[in-house]
Design a protein around this motif. Structure first.
Motif, PDB file in Angstrom:
ATOM      1  N   ARG A 631       0.831  -1.216   0.000  1.00 50.28           N
ATOM      2  CA  ARG A 631       0.000   0.000   0.000  1.00 50.28           C
ATOM      3  C   ARG A 631       0.862   1.260   0.000  1.00 50.28           C
ATOM      4  N   ARG A 635       1.135   3.931  -2.991  1.00 49.38           N
ATOM      5  CA  ARG A 635       0.585   5.253  -2.672  1.00 49.38           C
ATOM      6  C   ARG A 635       1.598   6.352  -2.949  1.00 49.38           C
ATOM      7  N   ILE A 670      -7.214  -0.732   1.366  1.00 51.36           N
ATOM      8  CA  ILE A 670      -6.689  -0.657  -0.001  1.00 51.36           C
ATOM      9  C   ILE A 670      -7.788  -0.277  -0.981  1.00 51.36           C
ATOM     10  N   GLU A 673      -8.308   3.368  -1.269  1.00 45.83           N
ATOM     11  CA  GLU A 673      -7.185   4.185  -1.730  1.00 45.83           C
ATOM     12  C   GLU A 673      -7.404   4.663  -3.158  1.00 45.83           C
ATOM     13  N   GLU A 674      -6.805   5.798  -3.468  1.00 47.62           N
ATOM     14  CA  GLU A 674      -6.888   6.333  -4.828  1.00 47.62           C
ATOM     15  C   GLU A 674      -6.229   5.388  -5.838  1.00 47.62           C
ATOM     16  N   TRP A 676      -5.963   2.100  -5.703  1.00 48.21           N
ATOM     17  CA  TRP A 676      -6.359   0.734  -5.354  1.00 48.21           C
ATOM     18  C   TRP A 676      -6.001  -0.273  -6.446  1.00 48.21           C
TER      19      TRP A 676
END
Length: 874
Positions: A631, A635, A670, A673-674, A676
């Motif tokens: 992650r 990220r 996750i 998340e942007e 993902w």
């Protein structure tokens, strides 16, 4: 007759489990044990008339067809039992080896047995009276130490919350779990306290006490609780001479003391933290001596060699030329190498010896230069044992050998030992981020931090913001979440803040954590902070509370275990974190305000874009860090370091030991998340998803379904309002979309592994069963399609729509928008008025009428009436 039994000398969990079983089968007979703990008997004196238990003497004289044992696997003698009596066991202890094969056995790994029975009651939507709820709560609290023991599970916590909602009394729980001693118990207590001996074993404090109570039949477990609370050792062992033998009672606050194993040696048993035994054929003095002799075998070190050693050491053969050894030392930088011959250590070669040989141009082999000896330690050895071995041998690097095979599995150095024994203070001259901090925080939050910092300085404590906030501050993407660590007394600091500004403090002394609750004094706090720091503040901008945690260190007793916690320095507190980029800290108190601490290379790794663990056992300690590594890598557009990646891949099998709840939590983060998509693709590439469950995968079709689920906006026609049980809609739909292509058996297995909520699993399985039929149903008459779609929950149908082909999607839309609401004008009341006998024909007639409307065969009330007449005539 079906009777319910539990163990003698019953505690609250035993009695609560008995109650739970009785509520599940109201025809069963819940038989009280003849011996009850005194506080249990006191509870029954007050509330017994409101509970269904019967005394043994009142048991009806009938044959016993079935016995259910709860919280025990031992069957006491009961009249009416015969060879054909069936025995069922419900327990939160693992099955005993000597349990008869024909006994049915149900095991759930909960902290309290009462939790298992309560969950079954919840499935039946049971409603409890206040005394019933209180007894069940007492059972859970007693066996989980008020939800503080490490064996406590989320299931126990949820069960306790449900019981409080049902009216359980915390006042009663406190009263009966802290029952006063009788005069006889007080006398035994005083004798035990007088004869208590303190012992330090592998870094743990243990107390062993003995007393003669052969003339008393008082219950002893309450005495053990009182002594443990008074003396606060890591482990307490009581030896009490009774009329039936020597009673052993063990209590511990740490999983490193194997109390259950110790008691098993004397024929007893119990939990890791609470166990007992009865020794009949030995004297009190002999048993006391034996306990002291064998106790070290049942105490694991607080810190072990395994936690500080480096794995996979480079080994040298005795015949290796010194020049070759020097090249290895230069390449890898190690100061000492174990010398191994035929799998056994024969010596240690140090850099100093090699340098001296080379300076004298000596062409020697390792055997001629090494310090001879066979000194090793084992991974499970204590730091004290390592220190003695280093002192005895003079070696600054000691090989670590597997205790069974003798193979060298690691090396531990003097530096490793010193870091553990004497952590050094942080270096000076650090970057200062005060200006960046003040620019990133809202005025109210900044003022609150400054107030805490000033109070910490007055209190003599160091105060730090740690972890992700500092990382994100450096990346210029500040987070609103603050983790505050106190190098000192967090509870004392919270008390000082409350004394100065008002508010309340809730604390957990064992863990050194405190919450300063300010919601009730927000107005006066805002005024005080505004005056003190010259800022314009609104009470609404202040947080409701401020969490403070004392700096601590963590040890893991085995892979995937929850950590054992003890007080430590800020440096050690930061070392327990997952990756170096999360070990940065910002100091707030006094002249250090704004100083950045970087003990573990976090800044360097941020500059190079590297995700790196702090030590080689990081993923072993907590395998969920595998998912977090990916992650953070995706990220921040970082790369997982090569060594970290190697450790990650080696630890993949350990994911099998991680609970489904924890894995689902990480996957849920996750999916929010942007990036993902990149994260899931990377997890699949590293075989992480397959390690969690073989059916989990990620490909282009998975990505398409998940993307559709994330952006989905189901209209009101789908009837999904309230269908997600506090789960974000996108996450629930994503879970279904991910697993949708699986066969129902695979889907059920994956849902079980991830411990999906029951409502979500139900929708998933319905969707998986329906999916293969969709295209065929799209070509069927609306009545046929609607009848099949009626069987699936709306959530399943909408998930199917996201992945369906065009015609199937049109069918699903038609069902949601029109077919689902189509009903005949005729009702059951109408059929009854027409004299139709009650029975299956009602459903058949109404279904036929609805089908006619759906298929266009009926379009008016008159046409429906005509069809109804034909159906009735037929």
């Amino acid at each position: 007759m079906h009777i319910l039994l539990t163990h003698e000398q019953a505690d609250f969990d035993a009695l609560a489990s008995l109650l739970g079983a009785a509520l599940l089968d109201e025809k069963a007979v819940p038989l009280l044990p003849r011996r009850l703990n005194r506080n249990v008997r006191a509870f029954l004196t007050l509330y017994g008339l409101e509970l269904p238990f019967i005394e043994a003497d009142d048991l009806p004289r009938r044959k016993v067809a079935r016995i259910t044992l709860v919280d025990t696997q031992s069957l006491t003698s009961v009249r009416g039992v015969h060879d054909g009596t069936a025995v069922f066991v419900i327990d939160h202890h693992e099955r005993r080896d000597d349990l008869p094969n024909d006994w049915a056995f149900t095991y759930e790994p909960t902290g309290a047995c009462a939790t298992i029975l309560l969950e079954a009651l919840q499935e039946r939507d049971a409603r409890l009276s206040a005394p019933q709820a209180t007894l069940l709560l007492l059972g859970i609290y007693e066996d989980t130490g008020g939800l503080t023991y490490t064996r406590t599970t989320p299931r126990d916590v949820r069960a306790a919350a449900f019981l409080l909602e049902q009216g359980a009394s915390l006042h009663a729980a406190q009263k009966f779990l802290n029952h006063p001693l009788t005069a006889e118990q007080q006398a035994i207590y005083d004798r035990l306290r007088q004869n208590a001996g303190a012992h330090t074993i592998h870094g743990h404090s243990l107390i062993v006490a003995q007393a003669d109570a052969s003339q008393s039949d008082e219950e002893l477990s309450t005495i053990a609780h009182k002594l443990r609370d008074l003396l606060d050792p890591d482990g307490l062992i009581l030896l009490v001479q009774t009329g039936g033998g020597v009673q052993l009672i063990g209590r511990t606050t740490t999983d490193n003391v194997l109390m259950d194993k110790l008691m098993e040696r004397f024929g007893g048993g119990g939990h890791r933290r609470a166990a007992a035994a009865l020794a009949r054929d030995t004297s009190l003095e002999d048993l006391h001596a034996e306990i002291l002799k064998i106790l070290p075998d049942y105490v694991q070190p607080a810190v072990t060699v395994a936690e500080i050693m480096s794995r996979g050491p480079h080994l040298l053969d005795p015949e290796t030329p010194v020049k070759t050894a020097a090249e290895q030392m230069q390449r890898y930088g190690y100061e000492g190498y174990p010398v191994v011959e035929r799998g056994r250590v024969v010596g240690l070669l140090t850099r100093r010896a090699v340098d001296r040989a080379l300076s004298h141009r000596l062409n020697l082999r390792v055997r001629e230069l090494m310090s001879a000896g066979a000194f090793t330690v084992h991974p499970g050895d204590s730091i004290e044992a390592l220190q003695r071995r280093m002192t005895d041998s003079g070696w600054g690097q000691v090989p670590v050998a597997d205790p069974e095979t003798g193979a060298i599995v690691g090396i531990v150095t003097r530096t490793d030992l010193l870091k553990t024994l004497t952590p050094q203070a942080a270096e000076s001259g650090r970057p200062n981020l005060a200006a960046r901090l003040e620019a990133s925080l809202p005025p109210a939050r900044l003022a609150l931090l400054k107030a805490a910092a000033h109070c910490a300085e007055d209190h003599g404590d160091g105060l730090y913001i740690v972890g992700g906030f500092v990382r994100d501050l450096l990346l210029e993407r500040p987070s609103p979440d603050l983790d505050l660590v106190v190098e000192g007394d967090a509870i004392g600091l919270a008390d000082a803040l409350a004394a100065r500004y008002g508010g309340k403090v809730t604390s957990h002394r064992r863990f050194g954590t405190a919450k300063w609750q300010t919601a009730g004094v927000a107005g006066q706090l805002a005024e005080a902070l505004a005056d003190e720091f010259g800022l314009r503040l609104a009470a609404a901008d202040l947080p409701d509370s401020l969490d403070l945690v004392s700096a601590r260190r963590e040890f893991y007793s085995h892979p995937t275990a929850l950590p054992t916690v003890e007080r430590g320095s800020i440096k050690l507190d930061l070392h327990r974190r997952d990756f170096t980029i999360n070990t940065l800290a910002l100091r707030l108190d006094g002249r250090h305000y704004g100083d950045l601490l970087d003990h573990w290379g976090g800044l360097t790794d941020m500059k190079s874009g590297t995700v790196r663990v702090l030590h080689s056992l990081s993923f072993v300690d907590d395998p969920t860090r595998i998912l977090r590594a990916v992650r953070f890598e995706q990220r921040f557009d970082y790369k997982i370091g090569s060594r970290t990646l190697e450790l990650l891949q080696n630890a993949l099998p350990l994911l099998d030991r991680v609970s489904g709840d924890r894995l689902r939590h990480e996957l849920t983060i996750i999916l929010q998340e942007e990036k993902w998509e990149q994260m899931l693709r990377r997890l699949a590439e590293l075989d992480v998803l397959e390690a969690i469950h073989p059916a989990l995968g990620f490909n282009a079709q998975t990505r398409k379904r998940l993307a559709a689920a994330r952006r989905a906006q189901p209209g009101p026609e789908w009837g999904l309002a309230g269908a997600f049980d506090h789960t974000p809609q996108a996450l629930a739909l994503a879970s279904l979309a991910w697993l949708l292509p699986l066969e129902s058996v695979q889907a059920a297995s994956a849902a079980g592994r991830l411990r999906l909520p029951g409502w979500l699993t139900k929708a998933l399985l319905a969707a998986c069963r329906l999916r293969p039929e969709l295209d065929d149903l799209a070509g069927k008459p609306p009545s046929v399609a609607a009848a099949r779609l009626d069987e699936a929950p709306p959530l399943a149908l909408y998930a199917l729509r996201l992945a369906a082909a065009k015609e199937a999607r049109k069918m699903l839309d038609a069902y949601a928008q029109k077919w689902r609401s189509v009903q005949p004008l005729t009702s059951g009341h109408d059929l009854r008025a027409r004299g139709v006998p009650a029975g299956p024909r009602y459903r058949q007639i109404l279904a036929a009428l609805r089908a006619a409307w759906l298929d266009g065969e009926v379009s008016s009330e008159a046409e429906e009436t005509a069809l109804l007449e034909r159906l009735l005539d037929g």
